[in-house]
Design a protein around this motif. Sequence first.
Motif, PDB file in Angstrom:
ATOM      1  N   ARG A 317       0.868  -1.184   0.000  1.00 17.34           N
ATOM      2  CA  ARG A 317       0.000   0.000   0.000  1.00 17.34           C
ATOM      3  C   ARG A 317       0.905   1.234   0.000  1.00 17.34           C
ATOM      4  NH1 ARG A 317      -2.833   1.920   4.270  1.00 17.34           N
ATOM      5  NH2 ARG A 317      -2.125   0.283   5.645  1.00 17.34           N
ATOM      6  N   PRO A 318       0.492   2.311  -0.693  1.00 17.51           N
ATOM      7  CA  PRO A 318       1.348   3.497  -0.716  1.00 17.51           C
ATOM      8  C   PRO A 318       1.455   4.161   0.658  1.00 17.51           C
ATOM      9  CG  PRO A 318      -0.759   3.930  -1.809  1.00 17.51           C
ATOM     10  CD  PRO A 318      -0.728   2.475  -1.495  1.00 17.51           C
ATOM     11  N   GLY A 319       2.621   4.682   0.955  1.00 23.09           N
ATOM     12  CA  GLY A 319       2.842   5.335   2.243  1.00 23.09           C
ATOM     13  C   GLY A 319       2.601   6.834   2.211  1.00 23.09           C
ATOM     14  N   GLY A 320       2.532   7.405   1.011  1.00 22.80           N
ATOM     15  CA  GLY A 320       2.461   8.864   0.886  1.00 22.80           C
ATOM     16  C   GLY A 320       1.281   9.507   1.587  1.00 22.80           C
ATOM     17  N   GLU A 321       0.121   8.867   1.497  1.00 26.85           N
ATOM     18  CA  GLU A 321      -1.080   9.450   2.095  1.00 26.85           C
ATOM     19  C   GLU A 321      -0.947   9.542   3.612  1.00 26.85           C
ATOM     20  OE1 GLU A 321      -0.746   7.111  -0.053  1.00 26.85           O
ATOM     21  OE2 GLU A 321      -2.477   6.800  -1.343  1.00 26.85           O
ATOM     22  N   ILE A 322      -0.265   8.551   4.172  1.00 27.40           N
ATOM     23  CA  ILE A 322      -0.096   8.521   5.626  1.00 27.40           C
ATOM     24  C   ILE A 322       0.885   9.618   6.051  1.00 27.40           C
ATOM     25  CG2 ILE A 322       0.839   7.092   7.496  1.00 27.40           C
ATOM     26  CD1 ILE A 322      -0.319   4.766   5.412  1.00 27.40           C
ATOM     27  N   ILE A 323       1.926   9.763   5.245  1.00 27.90           N
ATOM     28  CA  ILE A 323       2.893  10.838   5.496  1.00 27.90           C
ATOM     29  C   ILE A 323       2.187  12.184   5.392  1.00 27.90           C
ATOM     30  CG2 ILE A 323       4.949  11.954   4.546  1.00 27.90           C
ATOM     31  CD1 ILE A 323       5.841   9.055   3.678  1.00 27.90           C
ATOM     32  N   ALA A 324       1.331  12.317   4.378  1.00 31.69           N
ATOM     33  CA  ALA A 324       0.597  13.577   4.197  1.00 31.69           C
ATOM     34  C   ALA A 324      -0.383  13.811   5.350  1.00 31.69           C
ATOM     35  CB  ALA A 324      -0.149  13.557   2.865  1.00 31.69           C
ATOM     36  N   GLN A 325      -0.969  12.716   5.857  1.00 29.32           N
ATOM     37  CA  GLN A 325      -1.861  12.862   7.008  1.00 29.32           C
ATOM     38  C   GLN A 325      -1.087  13.412   8.208  1.00 29.32           C
ATOM     39  OE1 GLN A 325      -5.591  11.373   7.571  1.00 29.32           O
ATOM     40  NE2 GLN A 325      -5.031  13.364   8.419  1.00 29.32           N
ATOM     41  N   TYR A 326       0.083  12.847   8.423  1.00 30.85           N
ATOM     42  CA  TYR A 326       0.896  13.317   9.543  1.00 30.85           C
ATOM     43  C   TYR A 326       1.314  14.775   9.333  1.00 30.85           C
ATOM     44  CZ  TYR A 326       4.478  13.773  13.049  1.00 30.85           C
ATOM     45  OH  TYR A 326       5.198  14.230  14.114  1.00 30.85           O
ATOM     46  N   TYR A 327       1.680  15.093   8.092  1.00 31.26           N
ATOM     47  CA  TYR A 327       2.017  16.485   7.771  1.00 31.26           C
ATOM     48  C   TYR A 327       0.860  17.417   8.144  1.00 31.26           C
ATOM     49  CZ  TYR A 327       2.233  20.737   4.986  1.00 31.26           C
ATOM     50  OH  TYR A 327       2.183  22.053   4.604  1.00 31.26           O
ATOM     51  N   ASN A 328      -0.368  17.025   7.754  1.00 33.13           N
ATOM     52  CA  ASN A 328      -1.531  17.862   8.069  1.00 33.13           C
ATOM     53  C   ASN A 328      -1.695  18.056   9.577  1.00 33.13           C
ATOM     54  OD1 ASN A 328      -2.532  18.565   5.548  1.00 33.13           O
ATOM     55  ND2 ASN A 328      -3.719  16.692   5.346  1.00 33.13           N
ATOM     56  N   PHE A 329      -1.510  16.972  10.336  1.00 32.88           N
ATOM     57  CA  PHE A 329      -1.634  17.083  11.795  1.00 32.88           C
ATOM     58  C   PHE A 329      -0.626  18.092  12.336  1.00 32.88           C
ATOM     59  CE2 PHE A 329      -3.440  12.496  12.332  1.00 32.88           C
ATOM     60  CZ  PHE A 329      -4.692  12.957  11.976  1.00 32.88           C
ATOM     61  N   LEU A 330       0.600  17.941  11.846  1.00 32.57           N
ATOM     62  CA  LEU A 330       1.674  18.805  12.325  1.00 32.57           C
ATOM     63  C   LEU A 330       1.450  20.245  11.862  1.00 32.57           C
ATOM     64  CD1 LEU A 330       4.502  18.627  13.695  1.00 32.57           C
ATOM     65  CD2 LEU A 330       5.461  18.428  11.398  1.00 32.57           C
ATOM     66  N   ARG A 331       1.115  20.392  10.623  1.00 30.51           N
ATOM     67  CA  ARG A 331       0.974  21.697   9.992  1.00 30.51           C
ATOM     68  C   ARG A 331      -0.215  22.472  10.548  1.00 30.51           C
ATOM     69  NH1 ARG A 331       0.246  26.261   7.924  1.00 30.51           N
ATOM     70  NH2 ARG A 331      -0.778  26.594   5.926  1.00 30.51           N
ATOM     71  N   LEU A 332      -1.359  21.793  10.662  1.00 25.89           N
ATOM     72  CA  LEU A 332      -2.583  22.509  11.013  1.00 25.89           C
ATOM     73  C   LEU A 332      -2.828  22.553  12.518  1.00 25.89           C
ATOM     74  CD1 LEU A 332      -4.866  21.022   8.218  1.00 25.89           C
ATOM     75  CD2 LEU A 332      -3.921  23.340   8.290  1.00 25.89           C
ATOM     76  N   GLY A 333      -2.528  21.470  13.177  1.00 25.90           N
ATOM     77  CA  GLY A 333      -2.827  21.398  14.607  1.00 25.90           C
ATOM     78  C   GLY A 333      -4.323  21.555  14.841  1.00 25.90           C
ATOM     79  N   ARG A 334      -4.681  21.607  16.101  1.00 22.92           N
ATOM     80  CA  ARG A 334      -6.088  21.778  16.459  1.00 22.92           C
ATOM     81  C   ARG A 334      -6.626  23.096  15.914  1.00 22.92           C
ATOM     82  NH1 ARG A 334      -9.455  19.236  20.213  1.00 22.92           N
ATOM     83  NH2 ARG A 334      -7.923  17.810  21.077  1.00 22.92           N
ATOM     84  N   GLU A 335      -5.760  24.098  15.981  1.00 19.33           N
ATOM     85  CA  GLU A 335      -6.163  25.433  15.529  1.00 19.33           C
ATOM     86  C   GLU A 335      -6.538  25.440  14.045  1.00 19.33           C
ATOM     87  OE1 GLU A 335      -2.856  28.128  15.494  1.00 19.33           O
ATOM     88  OE2 GLU A 335      -4.121  29.907  15.613  1.00 19.33           O
ATOM     89  N   GLY A 336      -5.663  24.852  13.234  1.00 19.97           N
ATOM     90  CA  GLY A 336      -5.878  24.858  11.791  1.00 19.97           C
ATOM     91  C   GLY A 336      -7.089  24.042  11.376  1.00 19.97           C
ATOM     92  N   TYR A 337      -7.192  22.834  11.948  1.00 22.17           N
ATOM     93  CA  TYR A 337      -8.359  22.000  11.606  1.00 22.17           C
ATOM     94  C   TYR A 337      -9.655  22.708  12.008  1.00 22.17           C
ATOM     95  CZ  TYR A 337      -6.268  17.670   9.877  1.00 22.17           C
ATOM     96  OH  TYR A 337      -5.632  16.733   9.097  1.00 22.17           O
TER      97      TYR A 337
END
Length: 460
Positions: A317-337
């Motif tokens: 299975r591709p790993g990119g989506e999971i990496i991107a999910q983690y990026y979003n968590f880090l990038r956006l945080g609770r505030e961004g989401y």
Amino acid sequence: MALHQTTEHHDNSIEDIYASGASERCLPKYRLPDQSTEASTAYSLVHDELMLDGNSRQNLATFCTTWVEPQVQKLMAEALDKNMIDKDEYPQTAELENRCVHILADLWHAQQSWETVGCSTTGSSEAAMLGGLAFKWKWRKRREAEGKDASKPNIVTGPVQICWLKFARYFDVEIREVPLEGDALGLKPEDLRRYCDENTIGVVATLGVTFTGIYEPVEALARELDAMQRDLGLDIPIHVDAASGGFIAPFIQRDLVWDFQIERVRSINASGHKYGLAPLGVGWVIWASKKDLPEELIFNVDYLGGNMPTFALNFSRPGGEIIAQYYNFLRLGREGYTAIQQACSDTAQWLGAELAKLEPFEMVYDGHGGLPAVAYRLTDSDHGYTLYDLSERVRMRGWQIASYPLPLNRKNTVVQRILIRHGVSRDLAQLLLNDIKSAIQHLTKNPVPNSTAKPGFHHG
Ligand SMILES: *Cc1c(COP(=O)(O)O)cnc(C)c1O
């Protein structure tokens, strides 16, 4: 003579992919070509054909991510070679997956987040299969230990997404999808006693019903199951299908109790590629504790080096989506989401209020209390057109808006649903509204004779 020469060297001298080789011919479509094609030409041909797909940003029938930051595109390209299953070769991708699992367990109020287990999946469908399988195994083990028949498992649900029908059929479980009575749009606590029994492996509650965007009342359903345990001795767990709501409620409906705060909720799934804001191809399933995931379902794989436990339907299975999910968590945080989901929700509510003003419509869900979405139907009078006609009319402007009947027993009610997600600005919603108004005007002036319903829409 000079002219002749130019023509002779056509292919080489004019470096234009539309005036050379493969792009001057109709290509064989259903067999492998005999010859190879220049990469740039082949690229253009494929790229151009995909123009016919339509514009995903205008597809308001899908919940899925259609806009990402350039950094996500970059990470996706960089992760092209990363195979999620190969945790030995890509231990850091595996570590990011593990962090995402615990971030979600924490977001969904797992009491002891160190005790939780979970994994990424291809989407909520696979996540639902895994959640359902865990229920089936636990139930069967208990029945066998009690010396009781374990051959007729059933699962009780409201109007579920198709993945639960698949789970039931593929894994031989009877699905008891409670029909909608009266004005109901989802499962109600008072339904449960009629549909559950000792063979019920679990109840699925949906946070963000596919058909309308509403939330089923998880807490009230759990209370009723508590009462049923007291009265009837049935201990039935809940799985929450939070495909969309799992990334909405924790941010903009923070007082809503729906997750692991409720003891009876033993597992939850969500689609990372919907309101999780990751690119297509990632879902999540989390169990409240290790005890909720029967060990027999976990395979230990050693042929990639190391010894890795895995619970999944697919292998590579591709790993990119999971990496991107983690990026979003880090990038956006609770505030961004929170900011993004609130903006979507505000726009949905604004659109709901505007649509409610239009004479032919009656709102079914106006964007309050559930997903950033609206659903509406035509009033009972004869309009000279159907919602299917309206869908088709706005499609001429590139908009994709789903029209479909509600599930049993409300099949006679056709609704139209608009999803507001990341990348759908207020202004874009206003442009859509204007096009809906023009379409209504046109259809009112030009009624559609023998207008027929077109079933077959699939719920993305
Ligand atoms: C979209 C959806 C699913 C299926 O999710 P995928 O990620 O598309 O596989 C399941 N349940 C609900 C409620 C959904 O909205």
